[in-house]
Design a protein around this motif. Structure first.
Motif, PDB file in Angstrom:
ATOM      1  N   ILE A  37      50.082  39.688  37.466  1.00 50.67           N
ATOM      2  CA  ILE A  37      51.365  40.387  37.389  1.00 50.67           C
ATOM      3  C   ILE A  37      51.312  41.523  38.404  1.00 50.67           C
ATOM      4  N   ASN A  38      52.477  41.994  38.813  1.00 50.60           N
ATOM      5  CA  ASN A  38      52.472  43.050  39.823  1.00 50.60           C
ATOM      6  C   ASN A  38      52.944  44.373  39.231  1.00 50.60           C
TER       7      ASN A  38
ATOM      8  N   THR B 220      55.564  46.065  39.868  1.00 50.17           N
ATOM      9  CA  THR B 220      56.991  46.063  39.537  1.00 50.17           C
ATOM     10  C   THR B 220      57.215  45.573  38.111  1.00 50.17           C
ATOM     11  N   ASP B 221      56.443  44.546  37.710  1.00 50.14           N
ATOM     12  CA  ASP B 221      56.533  44.037  36.328  1.00 50.14           C
ATOM     13  C   ASP B 221      56.151  45.128  35.327  1.00 50.14           C
TER      14      ASP B 221
ATOM     15  N   ARG C 219      58.999  47.690  35.012  1.00 51.53           N
ATOM     16  CA  ARG C 219      60.120  47.203  34.194  1.00 51.53           C
ATOM     17  C   ARG C 219      59.772  47.141  32.715  1.00 51.53           C
ATOM     18  N   LEU C 220      58.494  46.904  32.408  1.00 49.11           N
ATOM     19  CA  LEU C 220      58.054  46.767  31.019  1.00 49.11           C
ATOM     20  C   LEU C 220      58.168  48.127  30.321  1.00 49.11           C
TER      21      LEU C 220
ATOM     22  N   LEU D 219      52.196  41.604  27.014  1.00 48.58           N
ATOM     23  CA  LEU D 219      52.690  40.783  28.119  1.00 48.58           C
ATOM     24  C   LEU D 219      53.227  39.439  27.634  1.00 48.58           C
TER      25      LEU D 219
ATOM     26  N   LEU E 152      56.167  37.761  30.126  1.00 57.22           N
ATOM     27  CA  LEU E 152      55.673  37.839  31.505  1.00 57.22           C
ATOM     28  C   LEU E 152      54.584  36.816  31.791  1.00 57.22           C
TER      29      LEU E 152
END
Length: 143
Positions: free
Chosen positions: A77-78, A80-81, A84-85, A95, A100
């Motif tokens: 995952i990056n 950015t993820d 947003r989380l 996750l 995700l």
């Protein structure tokens, strides 16, 4: 209808082919095997894919490609993820709940792609060196 009156539908039971029973049957003499050759003889068959001594197709083609079965249990995952989380503490269960990663995943690694501006604590999740530096710069930590 009684049990002793049940029978299969008309045409459902076809008599098996009886070969070698005379000229009038249409399958007499050679019994549908043609003349001579290995396939006409009793016990005269060879393995599947045999091409008469020619190099078989499965051996003519090159062996290539391999995909490790372990890959389906690992995910990335990056940043950015993570941004947003909504959670402050992120672990594998969070996750999976957020959708995700799939339920099969056993290992997750955070990669440095995107930006992270809020504090996040990673528990039981790996991170690349760049991602770890980005998480710590935002006030979080990788446990």
């Amino acid at each position: 209808m009684e049990l002793n009156t049940i029978k299969p539908a008309d045409g459902a039971k076809k008599a098996k082919r009886r070969v070698g029973r005379g000229i009038g049957s249409g399958l007499g003499k050679t019994a549908g095997r043609g003349h001579k050759g290995q396939k006409s003889r009793a016990g005269g068959f060879h393995k599947v894919g045999f091409e008469g001594g020619q190099m078989p197709l499965q051996r003519r083609l090159p062996k290539r490609g391999f995909k490790s079965a372990l890959l389906k249990f690992n995910a990335e995952i990056n940043l950015t993820d993570l941004q947003r989380l909504g959670a402050d503490e992120v672990d594998l269960a969070v996750l999976k709940a957020a959708g995700l990663v799939s339920d099969l995943i056993k290992n997750v690694k955070v990669i440095k792609s995107g930006e992270l501006t809020r504090k996040v604590v990673l528990k039981g999740i790996g991170a690349t060196a760049g991602a770890k530096a980005a998480v710590e710069a935002a006030g979080g930590q990788v446990a």
